[in-house]
Every structure is written in structure tokens, then in C-alpha cells.
Design a protein around this motif. Sequence first.
Motif, short mmCIF file in Angstrom:
data_model
loop_
_atom_site.label_atom_id
_atom_site.label_comp_id
_atom_site.label_asym_id
_atom_site.label_seq_id
_atom_site.Cartn_x
_atom_site.Cartn_y
_atom_site.Cartn_z
N GLU A 1 -46.75 -44.72 34.90
CA GLU A 1 -46.95 -46.17 34.89
C GLU A 1 -46.44 -46.75 36.21
OE1 GLU A 1 -45.74 -48.07 31.30
OE2 GLU A 1 -46.89 -46.71 30.03
N SER A 2 -45.27 -47.38 36.23
CA SER A 2 -44.75 -47.97 37.46
C SER A 2 -43.55 -47.20 38.01
CB SER A 2 -44.34 -49.43 37.21
OG SER A 2 -43.34 -49.49 36.20
N THR A 3 -43.24 -46.06 37.41
CA THR A 3 -42.08 -45.29 37.83
C THR A 3 -42.50 -44.11 38.70
OG1 THR A 3 -40.99 -45.85 35.73
CG2 THR A 3 -40.02 -44.08 37.04
N PRO A 4 -42.00 -44.03 39.94
CA PRO A 4 -42.40 -42.92 40.81
C PRO A 4 -41.81 -41.60 40.32
CG PRO A 4 -40.65 -44.19 41.83
CD PRO A 4 -41.07 -44.96 40.60
N THR B 1 -55.27 -47.60 42.38
CA THR B 1 -55.04 -48.92 41.78
C THR B 1 -53.69 -48.95 41.08
OG1 THR B 1 -56.03 -48.27 39.68
CG2 THR B 1 -57.52 -49.12 41.38
N GLY B 2 -53.41 -50.08 40.45
CA GLY B 2 -52.20 -50.18 39.64
C GLY B 2 -52.35 -49.43 38.34
N HIS B 3 -51.29 -49.44 37.55
CA HIS B 3 -51.34 -48.76 36.26
C HIS B 3 -52.40 -49.38 35.37
CE1 HIS B 3 -50.28 -46.98 32.48
NE2 HIS B 3 -49.87 -48.14 31.98
N TYR B 4 -52.52 -50.68 35.40
CA TYR B 4 -53.53 -51.39 34.62
C TYR B 4 -54.15 -52.47 35.49
CZ TYR B 4 -49.72 -54.78 34.24
OH TYR B 4 -48.71 -55.66 34.54
N VAL B 5 -55.30 -52.95 35.08
CA VAL B 5 -55.96 -54.01 35.83
C VAL B 5 -55.13 -55.29 35.70
CG1 VAL B 5 -58.01 -55.47 36.00
CG2 VAL B 5 -58.25 -53.02 35.57
#
Length: 339
Positions: A192-195, A257-261
Motif C-alpha cells: 500500500e503506502s509502506t515501502p 500509480t498510487g495504491h488506489y485512484v
Amino acid sequence: MTVMTQVEGEPRVDAVLPEERLRGLFREMLVIRRFEEKVEERFRAGELPGFLHVAIGQEAVACGVCAALEPDDVISSTHRAHAHTIAKGTHINAVMAEMYGKKEGCSGGYGGSMHLYDVARGNMGANAVVGAGLPMMAGAALAFTLKGEPRVAVPFFGDGATNTGAFHESMNLAQLWKLPVVFVLENNGWAESTPASQQLPLAVEDMHHRALAYGMHHLEVDGQDVEAVFAATREARAHAVSGKGPVFMNVRTFRFTGHYVGDPQVYRDKAEARELAETHDPIERLRVRLGVSDEDFERLDAEVQAEVDASVDFAKAGTDPAPEDALRWVYADGTMERS
């Protein structure tokens, strides 16, 4: 360990697919790209409900893997399921109709973007629960073994899923029972947003150690090279179906892209993301290799875009589910309403 890779800009010396087949995969990747751009557009316009996760940048993984499977092989997907579903053979009309919640959708309008099913084509379903498809595919592979069927089960999952109990339990049982599973890790370096550096105990380049912990055969794959993905999957399938046990494929890929739109991506360097899209695009990479001219590409792109636009028209003209069907297939007490 087998490494399936290529230095960008250099000619391949281990080509395994004829040019005609590669051109077909090129078109398929372009269809997926334009499809996802269209659903993102329609989502932002307020026409599609729920959340939306696109696989822009990862098309070569879905196309390369699914092209290497046999029709009777099965897959499971994730919340990022459009590419897998289309690559496994579901028509974009049925996928788009599912986006709009129509009965003509591949899941009958019940699932939406994160729950795409097409059992007839071997897609046993996408799942919004991280790692949930892994034990399901281990179970399918066990059934194939018990029935003596030469089939494989292929779960797609991300690097974040390798931290779940479902992943480790599935890996352990698959190796213990020598099940015909090809574990496809779409390793894009983000949970998700965690590298990866904050959620994995090892570097993304060393993810094969997950397989080594179970004594499992593993392959390292360049996920931006559709032919390398195809070749690795064929090798993995042959190994698994022969009774030698499962295979773990560490497929290095990139999420543009990002995890979600709508994800603001405050956790990610914007310049780095743009550079990845400019230098590691699997579609552009194959286009260069095939020598597709600007004129030919524009012609193909227009044809593909017309098909995607037609899928939107198909979906909008579809049938809304009847209110009385809302609880069909929902069960909690051992009974289930059936048609």
C-alpha cells in the motif's frame, strides 16, 4: 536459482516467442493499459462506486504469466485485479460491466472492481483481503493432486502479503505436500503506502529467501519484460506439474500509480515515480523491441481505444440487478438462497 532477465536496450538471445505472439501480447498489454485509464476516468467522473486500484506499469506480469498457462490452470488475484482478469481471457465488456455493477458483469454485478471472478476461464476470484488467495490456490492444487490432474494453481500477490500468516501457511503446506502451485510475487516494493524497507526483513532483491526458508524452487524474473515472465512461468509450470513441488517467482515490477485512484502519494517521491514510468514502461519496452512505428502504434492505439469505449457503452446499457436479488449467495446460518 534461475534468473530470467535482460539488459534494457540490448537484443535478446534467449527469445522464446515468435514475433506474432509477442505482437499479440503487446496488444493485450495496451488493451489493459487503456482499459484501466478509462475506468480511472469514469471513476473520477463519479460513475463507478467503491475503491479502484489499477496495475498501470505491471501489465507484463499478468500477460506473461497467463499466456504461459494452460486453459485448465487456475489463478487467484488481489484487489488490483483488472489486468489478471483480462489476461486470463475475460472480455473487457464483462469486466467493464462489473465495474458498473451490471448483471452482464463477470461477477454478475455482485463484486465490482475488487472481486472479479470468471470460473469458466480459470479465474477463481480476486480478493480484497491481503493474501487471501494463497490458501485458496493451495487448496485447488491439493484437489488437482488428489485427482491426478495435470493442472497448476497460480496465486498473484504483493510483497506486503509475504508478511501474512496465510502466505507462510500456504508456502509450508505446498512444499510439504509437493503441490502444483506457482506462487507469483508481484514485487513492486510497496505494501500500500509502506515501502519495502519499512515492512520487509530483507531487501526486495532478496525476496527469494522467502522460498529458501521452505526449501522451495524459486525464479528471479524481470517483470517489465513480458517474454521473460512468459519463459519463467513455463519453466515454473513444468516443474510444478511434474510432481517436483511448488515454485516461487519473485517478479520485480513497478507500480506507476498510487495504491488506489485518488491516492495523494505523500509517501513517495513524485520525480522518482515519473522517472520509473518514463524508463521502465513494459509496453514501450516491447514496442521498441518489435520496432512498432509511430504510425502503426497510433493506428493500433485508436483501435484499442475504440474497443474500450465500446465496453463502456456496453456496460451502461447493461441490466441493473433486481433489488430482490440483494441477498442471493449471501449465507451465514448454513443455508443459502439460490436461483
